[in-house]
Design a protein around this motif. Structure first.
Motif, PDB file in Angstrom:
ATOM      1  N   VAL A   6     -42.929-102.780  29.876  1.00 52.21           N
ATOM      2  CA  VAL A   6     -42.934-103.704  28.742  1.00 52.21           C
ATOM      3  C   VAL A   6     -42.535-102.979  27.464  1.00 52.21           C
ATOM      4  N   PHE A   7     -43.173-101.851  27.193  1.00 55.58           N
ATOM      5  CA  PHE A   7     -42.956-101.157  25.926  1.00 55.58           C
ATOM      6  C   PHE A   7     -41.779-100.189  25.939  1.00 55.58           C
ATOM      7  N   SER A   8     -41.144 -99.979  27.095  1.00 54.27           N
ATOM      8  CA  SER A   8     -40.009 -99.052  27.144  1.00 54.27           C
ATOM      9  C   SER A   8     -38.707 -99.711  26.703  1.00 54.27           C
ATOM     10  N   SER A   9     -38.718-101.019  26.572  1.00 58.99           N
ATOM     11  CA  SER A   9     -37.513-101.738  26.188  1.00 58.99           C
ATOM     12  C   SER A   9     -37.636-102.245  24.758  1.00 58.99           C
ATOM     13  N   ARG A  10     -36.726-101.798  23.903  1.00 62.82           N
ATOM     14  CA  ARG A  10     -36.720-102.284  22.520  1.00 62.82           C
ATOM     15  C   ARG A  10     -36.504-103.790  22.469  1.00 62.82           C
ATOM     16  N   GLY A  11     -35.681-104.288  23.375  1.00 65.94           N
ATOM     17  CA  GLY A  11     -35.415-105.725  23.408  1.00 65.94           C
ATOM     18  C   GLY A  11     -36.672-106.524  23.694  1.00 65.94           C
ATOM     19  N   ARG A  12     -37.455-106.098  24.687  1.00 70.93           N
ATOM     20  CA  ARG A  12     -38.693-106.811  25.005  1.00 70.93           C
ATOM     21  C   ARG A  12     -39.698-106.711  23.875  1.00 70.93           C
ATOM     22  N   LEU A  16     -41.285-109.843  21.781  1.00 69.18           N
ATOM     23  CA  LEU A  16     -42.724-110.026  21.636  1.00 69.18           C
ATOM     24  C   LEU A  16     -43.131-110.076  20.170  1.00 69.18           C
ATOM     25  N   ARG A  17     -42.531-109.204  19.358  1.00 67.52           N
ATOM     26  CA  ARG A  17     -42.849-109.192  17.924  1.00 67.52           C
ATOM     27  C   ARG A  17     -42.454-110.516  17.261  1.00 67.52           C
ATOM     28  N   ILE A  18     -41.277-111.002  17.582  1.00 70.41           N
ATOM     29  CA  ILE A  18     -40.812-112.254  16.987  1.00 70.41           C
ATOM     30  C   ILE A  18     -41.683-113.428  17.426  1.00 70.41           C
ATOM     31  N   LEU A  19     -42.044-113.472  18.692  1.00 69.90           N
ATOM     32  CA  LEU A  19     -42.916-114.554  19.155  1.00 69.90           C
ATOM     33  C   LEU A  19     -44.303-114.456  18.531  1.00 69.90           C
ATOM     34  N   ARG A  33     -32.330-113.780  16.358  1.00 68.77           N
ATOM     35  CA  ARG A  33     -33.262-112.975  15.559  1.00 68.77           C
ATOM     36  C   ARG A  33     -33.393-111.539  16.055  1.00 68.77           C
ATOM     37  N   THR A  34     -33.195-111.325  17.355  1.00 66.53           N
ATOM     38  CA  THR A  34     -33.308-109.964  17.899  1.00 66.53           C
ATOM     39  C   THR A  34     -31.992-109.203  17.848  1.00 66.53           C
ATOM     40  N   GLY A  35     -30.890-109.929  17.681  1.00 64.82           N
ATOM     41  CA  GLY A  35     -29.579-109.286  17.701  1.00 64.82           C
ATOM     42  C   GLY A  35     -29.094-108.999  19.113  1.00 64.82           C
ATOM     43  N   LEU A  36     -29.714-109.627  20.104  1.00 67.87           N
ATOM     44  CA  LEU A  36     -29.315-109.457  21.495  1.00 67.87           C
ATOM     45  C   LEU A  36     -28.448-110.633  21.910  1.00 67.87           C
ATOM     46  N   ALA A  39     -27.538-113.597  27.415  1.00 59.33           N
ATOM     47  CA  ALA A  39     -27.852-113.168  28.785  1.00 59.33           C
ATOM     48  C   ALA A  39     -28.945-112.099  28.803  1.00 59.33           C
ATOM     49  N   THR A  40     -28.850-111.130  27.902  1.00 56.73           N
ATOM     50  CA  THR A  40     -29.857-110.076  27.830  1.00 56.73           C
ATOM     51  C   THR A  40     -31.204-110.650  27.417  1.00 56.73           C
ATOM     52  N   THR A  41     -31.199-111.543  26.447  1.00 54.95           N
ATOM     53  CA  THR A  41     -32.435-112.191  26.006  1.00 54.95           C
ATOM     54  C   THR A  41     -33.068-112.960  27.155  1.00 54.95           C
ATOM     55  N   ASN A  42     -32.250-113.673  27.892  1.00 57.30           N
ATOM     56  CA  ASN A  42     -32.737-114.446  29.032  1.00 57.30           C
ATOM     57  C   ASN A  42     -33.373-113.526  30.086  1.00 57.30           C
ATOM     58  N   GLN A  43     -32.752-112.374  30.353  1.00 54.16           N
ATOM     59  CA  GLN A  43     -33.302-111.416  31.322  1.00 54.16           C
ATOM     60  C   GLN A  43     -34.643-110.868  30.843  1.00 54.16           C
ATOM     61  N   HIS A  44     -34.730-110.504  29.579  1.00 52.84           N
ATOM     62  CA  HIS A  44     -35.993-109.990  29.035  1.00 52.84           C
ATOM     63  C   HIS A  44     -37.087-111.058  29.090  1.00 52.84           C
ATOM     64  N   LEU A  45     -36.736-112.281  28.731  1.00 51.53           N
ATOM     65  CA  LEU A  45     -37.719-113.360  28.776  1.00 51.53           C
ATOM     66  C   LEU A  45     -38.189-113.628  30.201  1.00 51.53           C
ATOM     67  N   ALA A  46     -37.284-113.550  31.166  1.00 52.82           N
ATOM     68  CA  ALA A  46     -37.669-113.737  32.570  1.00 52.82           C
ATOM     69  C   ALA A  46     -38.647-112.656  33.009  1.00 52.82           C
ATOM     70  N   ALA A  47     -38.384-111.405  32.613  1.00 48.58           N
ATOM     71  CA  ALA A  47     -39.281-110.302  32.962  1.00 48.58           C
ATOM     72  C   ALA A  47     -40.641-110.483  32.295  1.00 48.58           C
ATOM     73  N   LEU A  48     -40.640-110.878  31.028  1.00 46.45           N
ATOM     74  CA  LEU A  48     -41.903-111.084  30.311  1.00 46.45           C
ATOM     75  C   LEU A  48     -42.672-112.266  30.879  1.00 46.45           C
ATOM     76  N   GLU A  49     -41.942-113.286  31.307  1.00 45.39           N
ATOM     77  CA  GLU A  49     -42.609-114.442  31.907  1.00 45.39           C
ATOM     78  C   GLU A  49     -43.179-114.082  33.282  1.00 45.39           C
TER      79      GLU A  49
END
Length: 87
Positions: A6-12, A16-19, A33-36, A39-49
């Protein structure tokens, strides 16, 4: 997903910070808002979900993401972000 993942990815962490700050947003707005890219945002959100930290609601084709209030881990991470950003 481990805490290291979770914390190794700046994108994730950015997501999390924005949410934590905004509450609920759709993927396009999170990506902007993240500058991503989308597709990358979708992948990060899937992992977080999948880890139980965020959840989404569907309104037709629109998915709105937010912290999973039912998850103690999500609540702790949200609180950490709030404390960290308030200094």
């Amino acid at each position: 997903m481990s805490i290291e993942d979770v914390f190794s990815s700046r994108g994730r962490v950015k997501i999390l910070r924005i949410l934590a700050e905004i509450g609920e947003l759709n993927i396009s707005e999170i990506a902007r808002r993240t500058g991503l890219n989308y597709a990358t945002t979708n992948q990060h959100l899937a992992a977080l979900e999948n880890s139980g930290l965020v959840r989404h609601k569907k309104f037709g084709r629109i998915r709105i993401f937010c912290f999973n209030e039912e998850s103690p881990r999500a609540e702790i991470i949200k609180r950490l972000i709030e404390v960290w950003t308030n200094k």
